[in-house]
Write an enzyme that holds these catalytic residues in place. Structure first.
Site, mmCIF file in Angstrom:
data_model
loop_
_atom_site.group_PDB
_atom_site.id
_atom_site.type_symbol
_atom_site.label_atom_id
_atom_site.label_comp_id
_atom_site.label_asym_id
_atom_site.label_seq_id
_atom_site.Cartn_x
_atom_site.Cartn_y
_atom_site.Cartn_z
ATOM 1 N N GLU A 1 0.890 -1.031 -0.047
ATOM 2 C CA GLU A 1 -0.643 0.174 0.076
ATOM 3 C C GLU A 1 0.928 1.270 0.236
ATOM 4 O OE1 GLU A 1 -4.259 -0.560 1.873
ATOM 5 O OE2 GLU A 1 -2.487 -1.485 3.466
ATOM 6 N N GLU B 1 -4.364 -9.327 4.190
ATOM 7 C CA GLU B 1 -4.955 -9.347 4.932
ATOM 8 C C GLU B 1 -5.866 -10.227 5.241
ATOM 9 O OE1 GLU B 1 -3.272 -5.345 3.441
ATOM 10 O OE2 GLU B 1 -4.222 -6.780 2.836
#
Length: 261
Positions: A115, A135
């Site tokens: 990210e 995640e």
């Protein structure tokens, strides 16, 4: 300069910021605070024309968040004020950095590490790099801009494949999908990023900044409004010393000597 989990230095217009939390350079609250301090300094420094973001060591650019911080963040109303609000603010400073940015990735780029990398204009990875958003395997989903920035790079279907399954992809797949810009031999990502940065540092810096801002308008505004605003940026860039030098050099059939102002 050294600031615990974040190191940085500037050489010939290129600022290199290194995530330094071995062995996997995981993102901690402290690392985010240090990045928050460093990024505005480099953004405002006229001597900085390009930013490289990399990780210390060979195992990982950044393997994501420090999971040891998570137990105190479980439950409604905790994760955003304790982590995500500030982390997204910091990542946004990378995404909105006014000068060209390059992520030099060696080893893993997982979760919050990926990210962070996709906040940069360019991503250079080595052949052994693995990139993933795992995640979902923790019962959550990417919360630091990945659902937006990764999707913009590779499209909805591929983004869902990465995020729904949580499995990493290899460097060649990342290049095919448009997630990264260049794949280089193992151990050379920093060298290639440095060469790219030096090339950009020799370009007319104000023109690069205006061009970056103009491209960003394509995401922020309807087409007609974005194009109208780019004309204002063009008006500004035509009033720079580098523009005058570029035009002079063209007619003189010389290589321009940009002064970056």
């Amino acid at each position: 300069m050294i600031s615990e989990q974040v190191e940085w230095h500037v050489v010939e217009g290129v600022a290199t910021v290194t995530l330094n939390n071995p062995p996997l350079n995981v993102v901690t609250l402290e690392m985010s605070r240090k990045l928050d301090e460093v990024l505005p300094i480099l953004a405002e420094d006229p001597g900085v024309r390009v930013l490289i973001l990399t990780g210390a060591g060979e195992r990982a650019f950044c393997a994501g968040s420090d999971i040891s911080e998570f137990p105190n963040m479980l439950g409604r109303g905790k994760i955003v004020p304790m982590k995500l609000e500030f982390e997204n603010q910091v990542y946004g400073k990378v995404a909105k950095f006014p000068k060209p940015t390059i992520a030099a990735v060696t080893g893993l780029a997982y979760g919050g590490g990926l990210e962070l990398a996709v906040c940069c204009d360019f991503i250079v990875v080595d052949e052994a790099t693995r990139l993933g958003l795992p995640e979902i395997k923790l019962g959550v989903f990417p919360g630091s801009g990945g659902t937006v920035r990764v999707t913009r790079r590779i499209g909805e279907s591929r983004a869902k494949e990465m995020m729904f399954y949580g499995e990493p992809i290899d460097a060649s797949t990342a290049l095919l999908w448009g997630l990264v810009n260049r794949v280089v031999p193992v151990g050379q990502s920093r060298d290639v990023a440095q060469a790219m940065a030096q090339g950009l540092a020799g370009q007319p810096n104000r023109a690069l900044q205006f061009c970056k801002a103009a491209i960003a308008l394509s995401y922020a505004l309807p087409e007609d409004e974005a194009i109208r605003d780019t004309m204002d940026l063009s008006d500004q860039v035509f009033d720079t010393e580098d523009c005058r030098e570029g035009v002079r050099a063209f007619f003189a059939k010389e290589k321009p000597r940009f002064k970056h102002r």
